[in-house]
Design a protein around this motif. Structure first.
Motif, PDB file in Angstrom:
ATOM      1  N   ARG A  54     -13.579 -12.066   0.355  1.00  0.00           N
ATOM      2  CA  ARG A  54     -12.869 -12.523  -0.831  1.00  0.00           C
ATOM      3  C   ARG A  54     -12.992 -11.412  -1.867  1.00  0.00           C
ATOM      4  O   ARG A  54     -14.030 -10.768  -1.981  1.00  0.00           O
ATOM      5  CB  ARG A  54     -13.455 -13.836  -1.373  1.00  0.00           C
ATOM      6  CG  ARG A  54     -13.278 -15.014  -0.440  1.00  0.00           C
ATOM      7  CD  ARG A  54     -11.799 -15.350  -0.252  1.00  0.00           C
ATOM      8  NE  ARG A  54     -11.602 -16.455   0.653  1.00  0.00           N
ATOM      9  CZ  ARG A  54     -11.170 -16.338   1.896  1.00  0.00           C
ATOM     10  NH1 ARG A  54     -10.926 -15.156   2.395  1.00  0.00           N
ATOM     11  NH2 ARG A  54     -10.988 -17.387   2.649  1.00  0.00           N
TER      12      ARG A  54
ATOM     13  N   TRP B 260     -14.238 -19.577  -4.339  1.00  0.00           N
ATOM     14  CA  TRP B 260     -14.369 -18.812  -3.107  1.00  0.00           C
ATOM     15  C   TRP B 260     -13.228 -19.064  -2.133  1.00  0.00           C
ATOM     16  O   TRP B 260     -12.917 -18.210  -1.323  1.00  0.00           O
ATOM     17  CB  TRP B 260     -15.696 -19.133  -2.421  1.00  0.00           C
ATOM     18  CG  TRP B 260     -16.890 -18.581  -3.125  1.00  0.00           C
ATOM     19  CD1 TRP B 260     -16.901 -17.669  -4.159  1.00  0.00           C
ATOM     20  CD2 TRP B 260     -18.259 -18.879  -2.844  1.00  0.00           C
ATOM     21  NE1 TRP B 260     -18.194 -17.402  -4.525  1.00  0.00           N
ATOM     22  CE2 TRP B 260     -19.049 -18.129  -3.735  1.00  0.00           C
ATOM     23  CE3 TRP B 260     -18.885 -19.706  -1.938  1.00  0.00           C
ATOM     24  CZ2 TRP B 260     -20.441 -18.186  -3.739  1.00  0.00           C
ATOM     25  CZ3 TRP B 260     -20.262 -19.759  -1.943  1.00  0.00           C
ATOM     26  CH2 TRP B 260     -21.028 -19.001  -2.828  1.00  0.00           C
TER      27      TRP B 260
ATOM     28  N   SER C 211      -8.003 -14.132  -1.381  1.00  0.00           N
ATOM     29  CA  SER C 211      -8.135 -13.938   0.065  1.00  0.00           C
ATOM     30  C   SER C 211      -7.709 -12.522   0.456  1.00  0.00           C
ATOM     31  O   SER C 211      -7.130 -11.778  -0.334  1.00  0.00           O
ATOM     32  CB  SER C 211      -7.289 -14.956   0.810  1.00  0.00           C
ATOM     33  OG  SER C 211      -5.918 -14.681   0.585  1.00  0.00           O
TER      34      SER C 211
END
Length: 187
Positions: A167, A67, A127
């Protein structure tokens, strides 16, 4: 255990040191085994061993690698999904089914999916800045505007918190870049 005069136990400096090899041999003999090693030597770690063929991910790997979010954001996402959060030191391992459910994948699909069927679901997420560069934009707000406009499907991204930390799944974005010509400004 024998005691010294006066009924006191001997201190640790008066004790004989333990013979670890004798203890190990006694345990093996009791178990009916000889001095054969109980485990084969560990193979060097490869990318394949760390990938989804494992039963899941440790909390640290989930936060930092998959993540790429702070522990507080990961904790909020896990608790929102009904999963426990014990902290990094607990070494809690989350199954792939629970990770995918937390990311918004249908429960039935999350439990039945394998890496061979849907390899894109098992890739680490990227990202907003990386997604912007992959899609060819100059500003991360353009990717957020695509989400707000509904141009990106819900399978392409995972939202963390109400503040809009996103994300993205790299394979979903690559397919969007190939099929759709996102040129110009999104207003």
């Amino acid at each position: 255990m024998t005691t010294l005069s006066g009924g006191k136990r001997p201190s640790s400096r008066h004790r004989k040191p333990r013979d670890r090899e004798a203890i190990k041999k006694a345990i093996l003999d009791t178990a009916g085994r000889t001095g054969v090693p109980t485990c084969p030597p560990k193979a060097p770690k490869t990318v394949v061993q760390e990938r989804p063929s494992s039963p899941g991910l440790k909390l640290r790997d989930l936060e930092e690698r998959r993540w790429n979010v702070s522990p507080q954001v990961a904790k909020a996402k896990l608790l929102q999904s009904g999963l426990p959060y014990e902290g990094r030191r607990a070494g809690l391992i989350y199954s792939w089914a629970s990770i995918l459910r937390a990311e918004g994948i249908n429960q039935v699909l999350a439990e039945e999916v394998t890496e061979h069927d849907h390899p894109a679901l098992f890739d680490d997420l990227m990202s907003t800045t990386d997604a912007m560069q992959l899609l060819g934009y100059q500003d991360p707000s353009a990717v957020r505007k695509l989400i707000a406009a509904g141009a990106l499907g819900t399978e392409a991204y995972v939202q963390f918190g109400s503040r809009g930390i996103y994300r993205f799944r790299p394979a979903s974005l690559r397919s969007l870049r190939k099929t759709a010509a996102f040129s110009g400004r999104v207003v």
